[in-house]
Design an enzyme around this catalytic site. Sequence first.
Site, PDB file in Angstrom:
ATOM      1  N   HIS A 123      -2.871   9.669  56.431  1.00 49.27           N
ATOM      2  CA  HIS A 123      -3.972  10.509  55.946  1.00 49.27           C
ATOM      3  C   HIS A 123      -4.738  11.166  57.067  1.00 49.27           C
ATOM      4  O   HIS A 123      -5.975  11.110  57.127  1.00 49.27           O
ATOM      5  CB  HIS A 123      -4.922   9.691  55.066  1.00 49.27           C
ATOM      6  CG  HIS A 123      -4.212   8.870  54.024  1.00 49.27           C
ATOM      7  ND1 HIS A 123      -4.184   7.505  54.036  1.00 49.27           N
ATOM      8  CD2 HIS A 123      -3.477   9.243  52.951  1.00 49.27           C
ATOM      9  CE1 HIS A 123      -3.479   7.060  53.013  1.00 49.27           C
ATOM     10  NE2 HIS A 123      -3.030   8.097  52.333  1.00 49.27           N
TER      11      HIS A 123
ATOM     12  N   ARG B  45       4.444   0.948  47.514  1.00 55.10           N
ATOM     13  CA  ARG B  45       3.218   1.577  47.032  1.00 55.10           C
ATOM     14  C   ARG B  45       2.054   0.653  47.462  1.00 55.10           C
ATOM     15  O   ARG B  45       1.943  -0.482  46.996  1.00 55.10           O
ATOM     16  CB  ARG B  45       3.282   1.764  45.517  1.00 55.10           C
ATOM     17  CG  ARG B  45       2.526   2.983  45.032  1.00 55.10           C
ATOM     18  CD  ARG B  45       3.050   3.590  43.738  1.00 55.10           C
ATOM     19  NE  ARG B  45       4.159   4.501  43.939  1.00 55.10           N
ATOM     20  CZ  ARG B  45       4.022   5.812  44.275  1.00 55.10           C
ATOM     21  NH1 ARG B  45       2.841   6.338  44.428  1.00 55.10           N
ATOM     22  NH2 ARG B  45       5.090   6.553  44.448  1.00 55.10           N
TER      23      ARG B  45
ATOM     24  N   HIS C  44       5.723  10.417  54.628  1.00 52.80           N
ATOM     25  CA  HIS C  44       4.817   9.502  53.930  1.00 52.80           C
ATOM     26  C   HIS C  44       5.013   9.598  52.422  1.00 52.80           C
ATOM     27  O   HIS C  44       4.347  10.371  51.730  1.00 52.80           O
ATOM     28  CB  HIS C  44       3.364   9.846  54.319  1.00 52.80           C
ATOM     29  CG  HIS C  44       2.329   8.906  53.769  1.00 52.80           C
ATOM     30  ND1 HIS C  44       1.111   8.704  54.377  1.00 52.80           N
ATOM     31  CD2 HIS C  44       2.311   8.105  52.670  1.00 52.80           C
ATOM     32  CE1 HIS C  44       0.394   7.838  53.680  1.00 52.80           C
ATOM     33  NE2 HIS C  44       1.092   7.467  52.642  1.00 52.80           N
TER      34      HIS C  44
ATOM     35  N   HIS D 134       5.960   6.998  48.794  1.00 52.45           N
ATOM     36  CA  HIS D 134       6.014   5.611  48.335  1.00 52.45           C
ATOM     37  C   HIS D 134       7.029   5.467  47.216  1.00 52.45           C
ATOM     38  O   HIS D 134       7.251   6.389  46.427  1.00 52.45           O
ATOM     39  CB  HIS D 134       4.633   5.134  47.870  1.00 52.45           C
ATOM     40  CG  HIS D 134       3.608   5.195  48.951  1.00 52.45           C
ATOM     41  ND1 HIS D 134       3.761   4.543  50.155  1.00 52.45           N
ATOM     42  CD2 HIS D 134       2.415   5.845  49.037  1.00 52.45           C
ATOM     43  CE1 HIS D 134       2.699   4.777  50.922  1.00 52.45           C
ATOM     44  NE2 HIS D 134       1.881   5.583  50.278  1.00 52.45           N
TER      45      HIS D 134
ATOM     46  N   HIS E  61      -1.469   1.632  57.130  1.00 53.83           N
ATOM     47  CA  HIS E  61      -1.799   1.895  55.729  1.00 53.83           C
ATOM     48  C   HIS E  61      -2.328   0.603  55.143  1.00 53.83           C
ATOM     49  O   HIS E  61      -1.610  -0.377  55.041  1.00 53.83           O
ATOM     50  CB  HIS E  61      -0.545   2.337  54.964  1.00 53.83           C
ATOM     51  CG  HIS E  61      -0.847   3.231  53.795  1.00 53.83           C
ATOM     52  ND1 HIS E  61      -1.758   2.919  52.823  1.00 53.83           N
ATOM     53  CD2 HIS E  61      -0.351   4.455  53.458  1.00 53.83           C
ATOM     54  CE1 HIS E  61      -1.804   3.905  51.934  1.00 53.83           C
ATOM     55  NE2 HIS E  61      -0.974   4.854  52.295  1.00 53.83           N
TER      56      HIS E  61
ATOM     57  N   GLU F  83       2.896  12.334  50.477  1.00 53.32           N
ATOM     58  CA  GLU F  83       2.661  11.221  49.553  1.00 53.32           C
ATOM     59  C   GLU F  83       3.060  11.595  48.125  1.00 53.32           C
ATOM     60  O   GLU F  83       2.525  11.018  47.170  1.00 53.32           O
ATOM     61  CB  GLU F  83       1.179  10.807  49.625  1.00 53.32           C
ATOM     62  CG  GLU F  83       0.968   9.314  49.482  1.00 53.32           C
ATOM     63  CD  GLU F  83      -0.476   8.890  49.716  1.00 53.32           C
ATOM     64  OE1 GLU F  83      -1.183   9.552  50.509  1.00 53.32           O
ATOM     65  OE2 GLU F  83      -0.886   7.900  49.113  1.00 53.32           O
TER      66      GLU F  83
END
Lengths: 331, 331, 331, 331, 331, 331
Positions: free
Chosen positions: E223, E72, E6, E8, E179, E283
């Site tokens: 998450h 993103r 995960h 971006h 997401h 992330e």
Amino acid sequence: MIIDCHGHVTAPDQLYVYKAQIISHRGAHGRGKHGATDEDIKEALNSPVFGGTSHLEQLKEVGTDMQIISPRPYQMMHSEQPKVVRWFVEETNDIIARQVKMYPNTFRGVCGLPQSPGVSPKEVLPYLEKCIKQDGFVGCLLNPDPSECTSTDMPGLGDRFWYPLYEKLCELDVPAHIHSAGCRAERLTYSLHFINEESIAVVSLLNSNVFKDFPTLKVLVSHGGGAIPYHLGRFEASSLRAPGPRFSERMRNLYYDTVLYTKEALHCCSRPVGVDRCLFGSERPGVGTVKDPLTNRWMDETRDLIEAFDWLSSADKKAIFEDNARKVFKI
Amino acid sequence: MIIDCHGHVTAPDQLYVYKAQIISHRGAHGRGKHGATDEDIKEALNSPVFGGTSHLEQLKEVGTDMQIISPRPYQMMHSEQPKVVRWFVEETNDIIARQVKMYPNTFRGVCGLPQSPGVSPKEVLPYLEKCIKQDGFVGCLLNPDPSECTSTDMPGLGDRFWYPLYEKLCELDVPAHIHSAGCRAERLTYSLHFINEESIAVVSLLNSNVFKDFPTLKVLVSHGGGAIPYHLGRFEASSLRAPGPRFSERMRNLYYDTVLYTKEALHCCSRPVGVDRCLFGSERPGVGTVKDPLTNRWMDETRDLIEAFDWLSSADKKAIFEDNARKVFKI
Amino acid sequence: MIIDCHGHVTAPDQLYVYKAQIISHRGAHGRGKHGATDEDIKEALNSPVFGGTSHLEQLKEVGTDMQIISPRPYQMMHSEQPKVVRWFVEETNDIIARQVKMYPNTFRGVCGLPQSPGVSPKEVLPYLEKCIKQDGFVGCLLNPDPSECTSTDMPGLGDRFWYPLYEKLCELDVPAHIHSAGCRAERLTYSLHFINEESIAVVSLLNSNVFKDFPTLKVLVSHGGGAIPYHLGRFEASSLRAPGPRFSERMRNLYYDTVLYTKEALHCCSRPVGVDRCLFGSERPGVGTVKDPLTNRWMDETRDLIEAFDWLSSADKKAIFEDNARKVFKI
Amino acid sequence: MIIDCHGHVTAPDQLYVYKAQIISHRGAHGRGKHGATDEDIKEALNSPVFGGTSHLEQLKEVGTDMQIISPRPYQMMHSEQPKVVRWFVEETNDIIARQVKMYPNTFRGVCGLPQSPGVSPKEVLPYLEKCIKQDGFVGCLLNPDPSECTSTDMPGLGDRFWYPLYEKLCELDVPAHIHSAGCRAERLTYSLHFINEESIAVVSLLNSNVFKDFPTLKVLVSHGGGAIPYHLGRFEASSLRAPGPRFSERMRNLYYDTVLYTKEALHCCSRPVGVDRCLFGSERPGVGTVKDPLTNRWMDETRDLIEAFDWLSSADKKAIFEDNARKVFKI
Amino acid sequence: MIIDCHGHVTAPDQLYVYKAQIISHRGAHGRGKHGATDEDIKEALNSPVFGGTSHLEQLKEVGTDMQIISPRPYQMMHSEQPKVVRWFVEETNDIIARQVKMYPNTFRGVCGLPQSPGVSPKEVLPYLEKCIKQDGFVGCLLNPDPSECTSTDMPGLGDRFWYPLYEKLCELDVPAHIHSAGCRAERLTYSLHFINEESIAVVSLLNSNVFKDFPTLKVLVSHGGGAIPYHLGRFEASSLRAPGPRFSERMRNLYYDTVLYTKEALHCCSRPVGVDRCLFGSERPGVGTVKDPLTNRWMDETRDLIEAFDWLSSADKKAIFEDNARKVFKI
Amino acid sequence: MIIDCHGHVTAPDQLYVYKAQIISHRGAHGRGKHGATDEDIKEALNSPVFGGTSHLEQLKEVGTDMQIISPRPYQMMHSEQPKVVRWFVEETNDIIARQVKMYPNTFRGVCGLPQSPGVSPKEVLPYLEKCIKQDGFVGCLLNPDPSECTSTDMPGLGDRFWYPLYEKLCELDVPAHIHSAGCRAERLTYSLHFINEESIAVVSLLNSNVFKDFPTLKVLVSHGGGAIPYHLGRFEASSLRAPGPRFSERMRNLYYDTVLYTKEALHCCSRPVGVDRCLFGSERPGVGTVKDPLTNRWMDETRDLIEAFDWLSSADKKAIFEDNARKVFKI
């Protein structure tokens, strides 16, 4: 003397040409005026309408001596742009005022008000005052649904929203005549919307504190009170469960015109509300100005039906045909 | 034999506890059921309601032998989430079907339909068919305004929108009983909304091609046809200007129940529509189940008022009290 | 011979009385008709309007031999109830068709279309076809914003939404004359809305594939093309950055009328689009029918201004005044 | 000296990266700043843009000595969340103020305002005052449609809604430059929306009491006044029917920039409004910064076109190129 | 080997300058492109971001060998004009695809989808297929609320509305990574909206038939599954009352990334869902890339926390750090 | 002593029959009352519910000595007509107050508030004061989303919109217990909406000035604080970038109940917020009152899980089970 308390103006074409313009240019050509002369206005009253003869002749045909005239309600377009509504109401009232002046023995005027949905009745008070004090009107129309059936959230007439108007009516000592205008919903016509709104108006007023707070307020309900005299028992029953006077007593706070076109309905209306609360009305020339081929009589020629009620004394009939109107409208 | 064609179910508390839950959890606890036993259902009919005695006793008190019962309309909440409406209608109909089974000599059932605003009546047809064919119902309620006064654009009953329902009703040979449900506008109560919607329904149907296209369709209008018999002259006049049969003739395409609580109104309704179009109804126990202290009679005890009409023969009265209901509902 | 390609009908009062009624009763009195006789229609053309003389006299005063007339746009009320729009458009076109028949040497007709916001132009095609084939019209008005400024999401004229109309226009070999109707926003008048919508129409059409897909389509833009010839450089610049022909070339896919009332504007329009794309138009009697006290000339008397352009040959002028109109409208 | 009164800032990438962030995180990362250094800002002005050379070079290429720069309008996003609009306007103005400080002989700044649809202009007055008094700006942009074409009910610039702004502009003695921002409707681009809004702005202002109530108010209209000088005759005609000065006189209450890219348009604009009301503008680098392959000249290189007008004296030309801008912006 | 599932994209400024433009001109300047070169793209990965060092350095600092990168999310603006969304998604994916190509040992790509509220996921399938088959992406993001918190009526992920997407994902054998994007409500930030939407997504999917109907569907929840593992007992309890597998079993139909930044949370997530359902994610660089002054460790440096769990075997840890990602993304 | 700070009333059927009526008749039958007697109310507490035994027995089964009870949230229908909401809240609170009076050793009451979307909390203050001062309640529920998921624009609890309520709570020295009510969106159930709203509430409060402005305000968050303790690291990281105390410190401004049904979650909640901020809660009987067939224990029997935490001292446990509740609710 026969006074018809519920008639609508027969106006010259110029008024409607004017309406067609302002509703479209919305002021781009200026406010303008209907432009009809006294001659045009007179001619309108003397030219054939609806059932063949002229407005003035039609009154004579059924023996009406005096008629209280107001704007033709379905034309009033209260849900349009407020500015345009105001102009049209003013021009219509101008025609009425001039007819009353020309035919002082035949007509009295009830003015329209430039109502708009969602706008407080406070806005119309100065104009109402001018109509009564300067222009000689003897009452005003009151549309409980200026949204013209485009919304369902107008406050009922029992709501404090309307109090400024009631206060002014009491101060001026003139009646409001309840009459809605157009109907923009597809599922019912304006004519049926009249009836439904009258029912709502009667129930909303009678289940509120309006007549406690304004004991001298005079309200005349069109078309025999909508559906309420017919369904009196239903509302009576509910009222018996709650404190306060029974519904049939409360109904006597209002006046009702007799714009109903059958014997049974005239009976069903006038019997419970009482002779002193009924005002003769025919709306002639209007929806009822058609001859029934079975009887060869005009549908709106209802005087004889009332005359024939054996439960009414002569004094009663005089009250319905003349005295009550004189009292309510101070004629 | 006296058949009351317009009664509403007296259900056990469990039905309304169930309603309170589903309207709030919206399925989060699963569909569930009302959970009332036959004993609960019986008890509901034998416990005091409204005016003091039980539903079954109240029928006896006024001499009603059989009553046709349907869901209590104001509870039907057609404007809520469609899934929840469907569940509640099914559970309500379940109570009715069980009461009919328990008291086959006293009750017949008219089912509610899970109507939703903006949804085609096609959606309810399989369920209607099941109610009639499997569950023994003899008709259905029809709400012309499932929006419950939150919008003004429901198609009128004369609109082709409703044709699938009419087709199915003809096929099943059962009547629709017109009765709206709740009213979410502030300016009128559900009870007055009933009346106004009945007026709209009658005019919309009679000014359409529905009875030309469905000559065998049976439609019963609640509460004496709303305001229309009272305003018959108004609609008659309009019809005289247009081709086709006059309005009073068209009115005979419908049936009307006599849920009106005054002599004048009962007269005003039954006289013009004709004896063969009137079905006795009292809605007891209901809004009219209150004793008038002046007369010491129940407001909804109207049988005597009809019996007293001297313009009705015995056969006429039997038609109103029994035969017409037998014919319309095939009892 | 002078052909004015852009005139609007001078109709008798009855048309607007009719409009005032239907917009309010919405069919409750039936469809009805304007009811004007040939005499009424003739009288309308021979009675004083706007600047003092009659429509027919006004044409003579400025030397117009033939005028192509269409409905008066601001009256067309496209954002009203579709049924009412259709009736009014039909009645207006009826007046036009009868004037053309009465004065075959003076008038040709361009019909209005019953457009409604959000409704596909497919709906109007049968009616358009009837107007052209049976009633002798030589083109139609096209309103790019039937919402009359109540919404901002009408598809631009370059959108495929309009293709069914373009296909039919090609098949019938008649032009569309772009002209919006009323404007219900407060911030601008209908007259300025005309201009803005013409600008949007021109850019939307020219930046689309419409003329690639319909090479024979004829479109006449009112009022000198809105703002676009004035801002030609702006759009030219953008076009130079993208593939395809430059904007000034694309502009030659359209026709423009010369309804502009100053020399500078007439020059600014006709110079870049080319002589073969300009049609003389005056909209007389109309907004420009007023005398300028400084010059003592009618504002809409623009023929002399064009005649005075030294950069135009006689043949050019004849093209603008006559030949182009003959070609576009097949006169 | 040549002053271009209508230029837009060439900002460093950081400003737009900042915009992309705040429009998405809506404050979740805090307010933040664009973060560009003086070096970045300088580099932006010296790097190739649009037509190949840098902003500063492009001014030199066409002989512009000084340019009045404002935010790039299509980027201003007035219809977004008000907080985000405010941040972006402040950051954009920051870039402008710093460029003016770096190049005091070349630039003057006109600030953007954080306008939001439906929000009174009162809200922006403290910020406007700060821009003028502390940050050295010489005027502000004014967007007549902060809804960015998502609604049609913004009050026109003639409405009292805008009076607080006019009062403050008079007090500060700075002009408003009318320029709309983006356009969220699909049927037209922001560039055409500029034009249409300018037309609406001009008509709304000139048909109102604004210049009676604020005789010292200075308003500069972008792009040669939208469509109005082109359609002057149309508005002149209407004005001749009403009391008050004729429209062409009223037009002289405004200033117009010459951001028009053809000779005909420049003539059509400047001729009627008068030399003292025209300010030279090019919007370079901008939409017109493209070379016409036919002439090999920049579309926005319009100085020569004006210089070539033989009806202008040297003093006239100096007024247009320099003096009027000095006066309006107090340079 | 450590695979961070995960991450971006760290894109060059040009992407966001491009976004700022298209969101404002809405295509008026053409579709355009971000214009970044390979050098720009590389530089973006090697320039300081967030916590001070570059994206590539930040991976090394915490020992990440490979990262799966996607757009993103807060920048994705799914509630904007669909055309603009599509362009921005395509350009963002282009940056990702080029980074993967440049750094094949470090990156794999998960593509964004041009989702729009109210638009069927069918619309994105051809584009998804192209991304996977031609551009080398190994999965896609899936936003359960493309309305970006502007409406509450998006169908839940368990609804058949989403089936066309699930079918295509199975066919392509790639996972969806849940997401959401931005959040336009004021009461919560996008970051919290992520969490809430993940909770809704998990419950909606697991209480539906999706995994019965698509047994091979792979869905990775961001998450740590929103709030659901934390509230597992609540949903478990409800499931024990209904037929079918208990909720904790159903939870094993999904994959969860470990983007949680405390030991307690990592434990609370991974324990109940099982080792084979957890994929390591950080992330980084992102919200957690900040040093805790108390510990002097990066908040998103969570590998050690997992390594320290004594209830995990080495094989378990390898599954979480590497094997599960290899399997789900077929690396 | 064990105090369960989070229980909901077990009310007699009459309360829900009352609700079903008022939600449908909307006052047409008058305000009415639930009508339950003390016997009915007692019986409700002593009849089987949910898991088989009675409410009072269920408390004993798990060793709860005292429970703080409030309205059953999903029934509260805050998005319905405000008048109806008020009536139902009052009637529900009446049941609670009477239960507290009947069982003073077992129950304490937390009142519901008649919240309505868009209505200022000022409106409820007099009623809140009466509940606390006259009726013996020890706190109130606070619904952060009275729109019940029909809108996304309710102000967050950190907004000044809520300040009048906070001021009154401080003055009365009673806590607010955050708990939303129903959820009218289809995509999530009310139970999950509880969780999401708690997350929003916690973040909104802690990122605002509320506890700076109201240092003595006591707020108890239901269900272990929604998702926030689980995602503590995420919010901690953000807070480390901004001035002010870190998020984990700010979290200690709130109280959290332990209505979580797994060991991991109880640990994940209580560990970071601290022993002095946790109040034992079970919501029994409620969603967790079901036996897990694997363990043969009630899901909501969580006391043992907490007792088993070896990182808690006896004093810690007593704080969680008793002392904190005594302090917060002043028992």
